[in-house]
Design an enzyme around this catalytic site. Structure first.
Site, PDB file in Angstrom:
ATOM      1  N   SER A  54      41.979  48.461  42.665  1.00  0.00           N
ATOM      2  CA  SER A  54      40.844  47.919  41.460  1.00  0.00           C
ATOM      3  C   SER A  54      41.180  48.522  39.441  1.00  0.00           C
ATOM      4  O   SER A  54      42.847  48.888  39.835  1.00  0.00           O
ATOM      5  CB  SER A  54      39.940  48.169  41.617  1.00  0.00           C
ATOM      6  OG  SER A  54      39.334  47.221  40.632  1.00  0.00           O
ATOM      7  N   GLU A  67      37.814  38.106  47.901  1.00  0.00           N
ATOM      8  CA  GLU A  67      37.488  38.818  45.832  1.00  0.00           C
ATOM      9  C   GLU A  67      36.897  38.642  45.467  1.00  0.00           C
ATOM     10  O   GLU A  67      36.756  38.443  44.242  1.00  0.00           O
ATOM     11  CB  GLU A  67      38.469  40.100  45.515  1.00  0.00           C
ATOM     12  CG  GLU A  67      40.273  39.916  45.137  1.00  0.00           C
ATOM     13  CD  GLU A  67      40.868  40.959  45.451  1.00  0.00           C
ATOM     14  OE1 GLU A  67      40.489  41.749  45.735  1.00  0.00           O
ATOM     15  OE2 GLU A  67      42.101  41.064  46.150  1.00  0.00           O
ATOM     16  N   HIS A 108      36.522  42.063  47.652  1.00  0.00           N
ATOM     17  CA  HIS A 108      37.454  43.154  46.993  1.00  0.00           C
ATOM     18  C   HIS A 108      36.824  44.648  47.118  1.00  0.00           C
ATOM     19  O   HIS A 108      35.842  45.650  47.545  1.00  0.00           O
ATOM     20  CB  HIS A 108      36.722  43.273  45.794  1.00  0.00           C
ATOM     21  CG  HIS A 108      37.687  43.784  44.710  1.00  0.00           C
ATOM     22  ND1 HIS A 108      38.590  44.161  44.566  1.00  0.00           N
ATOM     23  CD2 HIS A 108      37.047  44.900  43.656  1.00  0.00           C
ATOM     24  CE1 HIS A 108      39.294  45.068  42.811  1.00  0.00           C
ATOM     25  NE2 HIS A 108      37.698  45.585  42.429  1.00  0.00           N
TER      26      HIS A 108
END
Length: 506
Positions: free
Chosen positions: A209, A325, A427
């Site tokens: 991320s 995600e 995610h």
């Protein structure tokens, strides 16, 4: 940009490190920049926690680039994590402080010249900490690596620009302090990791991320040249413009400073001295969206221009994204959870940064509210994947080092309690597999889950060792050549039809 980390149920306390099966014992001292430190040993793994890699960025050092470590006398105990960096994220319950520039080292006993993995946590540049239990590097270290996990400044403390800050900087830049912290940590690794049995010439940066976005920035930044030899980015490449057509999505230097001035006015202290006199709590009351930008120092241009001029740090690259995600990212990227037929076209344009083509709208239709919701989720997932694949393609075309791409389609065992974020192959779902830390999450893990975790951990360590994501007993992983057929599918039932990434080309 990068977004909040998943919050799995933990067998250990929510934020403190623990190693099952072994009571930690004192470990010998190690000499590092600043002085001697003493860590702990649990079984065959040693750890040193809360090791300073820069001076505390407090007082007059608030918002300055990281400064050298302050030396200490005697032996510093490095057996517990430092505070998390000051932040507004409520899902981090660990103590928080501006005095947070510390890292953690995990190494096997009698380590010598082992590859090094440096983990940069996610959290949207506004939250997270290296102390999250999922980031315990012990099981990667068992495979023959030295693992380093890093704190860096977040939110308004890590991504704040102001004309006075720029003027006082010898580099005439301000606003990307959090990434400069990462560069400082990598310099510390270069200077000190051999003392822990690591090879300073085989350093792999890896992150998910916002941590993956950090990896993209470091690959593009001249400041990181020579500080790492491989790079892994998991589900994150929205920290710098992909190409010149995306400049409007990212603040210019002048716009970043203007944003800082507006924040200062809202906070009630327009001058830098007044802002530095305010408490951390007061500074975090006004809303602030942390964002990196092309500042002419850390970042000098968009990613495509960097690659076309071959100014990237040309190292083996491994990137990828997950199958589900989009449902996590869409509300955060678009700032709403109201996805309707009436708003569909506008939200698609907002996500892409330009008007959608007829072909793209046909592929992601929104004639009903239910269809719009499903399409936005899928489009966000595919757009996120396109950013990873496009980066890998730039690397394949303009670099001499190979690139590799993956698509994580495995759906983990269901959690013991209801899941609200990162569910399924959402995610961050791959993190606990990469670190082989399934035991920290109380789920009914299957043999397939455990086998996948072992294989992914082996693969990541193998990549750190050789620059190739393969090894004994592992599946052959093709070098990415720009086509979907060379993307490695991880998990899933049978072949998966990947998106038509040409729909995202401007």
């Amino acid at each position: 940009m990068g977004f909040r980390a998943i919050r799995p149920a933990m067998g250990c306390l929510a934020i403190f490190w623990c190693t099952a099966g072994h009571a930690a014992q004192p470990a010998g001292t190690v000499q590092v920049t600043g002085g001697a430190i003493a860590g702990s040993q649990a079984g065959a793994i040693k750890s040193w926690l809360g090791v300073p890699f820069a001076a505390p960025p407090v007082g007059n050092l608030r918002w300055r680039a990281p400064q050298p470590v302050v030396p200490w006398q005697g032996v510093r105990q490095a057996r517990s994590f430092s505070a998390a960096c000051s932040q507004t994220a409520e899902w981090i319950t660990h103590p928080k402080s501006e005095d947070c520039l510390y890292l953690n080292v995990f190494a096997p006993d009698r380590a010598e010249k082992l590859p090094v993995l440096v983990w940069l946590h996610g959290g949207g540049f506004y939250g997270g900490t290296a102390a999250q239990p999922l980031y315990d590097g012990s099981n990667l270290a068992r495979r023959g690596a030295v693992v380093v996990t890093v704190n860096y400044r977040l939110g308004v403390f890590g991504f704040f620009s102001h004309p006075e800050l720029t003027a006082e900087s010898p580099d005439q830049a301000s606003g990307n302090q959090g990434i400069l912290d990462q560069v400082a940590a990598l310099r510390w690794v270069k200077d000190n990791i051999a003392a822990f049995g690591g090879d300073p010439d085989r350093v792999t940066i890896m992150g998910e991320s916002a941590g993956g976005e950090s990896v993209a920035i470091l690959v593009a930044s001249p400041l990181a040249k020579g500080l790492f030899q491989r790079a892994i980015a998991q589900s994150g490449n929205d920290g710098l413009p992909m190409d010149a057509g995306e400049h409007h999505r990212f603040a210019s230097k002048a716009a970043a400073e203007a944003k800082g001035l507006a924040f200062a006015k809202a906070a009630g202290a327009e001058r830098l001295a007044g802002l530095r006199a305010m408490s951390a709590e007061a500074l975090q009351k006004p809303a602030w969206l942390p964002r990196t930008f092309v500042d002419g120092y850390l970042l000098r241009e968009d990613l495509t221009s960097t690659y076309r001029h071959r100014r990237q740090n040309d190292v083996p690259l491994l990137v990828g994204w997950n199958a589900e995600e989009g449902k996590d990212l869409a509300p955060e990227i678009l700032g709403t959870d109201k996805f309707t037929a009436a708003s569909h076209r506008g939200l698609v344009a907002s996500l892409l940064g330009h008007a959608p083509s007829a072909a793209l709208l046909a592929a992601y239709p929104g004639t009903t509210d239910a269809q719009a919701r499903a399409s936005i989720d899928q489009l966000t997932n595919d757009w996120w994947g396109w950013r990873m694949v496009h980066w890998a393609a730039l690397h394949a075309k303009h670099g001499s080092a190979p690139s590799y791409a993956y698509y994580f389609a495995h759906r983990p065992a269901e959690p013991a309690t209801p899941c609200g974020y990162g569910c399924g192959a959402g995610h961050g779902a791959e993190i606990q597999y990469v670190f082989d830390n399934l035991h920290l999450d109380a789920r009914a893990w299957t043999a397939a889950d455990r086998q996948l975790a072992a294989r992914l951990a082996d693969t990541w360590v193998g990549f750190a060792r050789t620059g190739k994501p393969d090894g004994k007993g592992l599946l052959a992983w093709p070098v990415f050549d720009g086509g979907n057929a060379s993307i490695m599918q991880i998990g899933g039932n049978g072949a998966v039809t990947l998106p038509d990434f040409s729909l995202f080309a401007r």
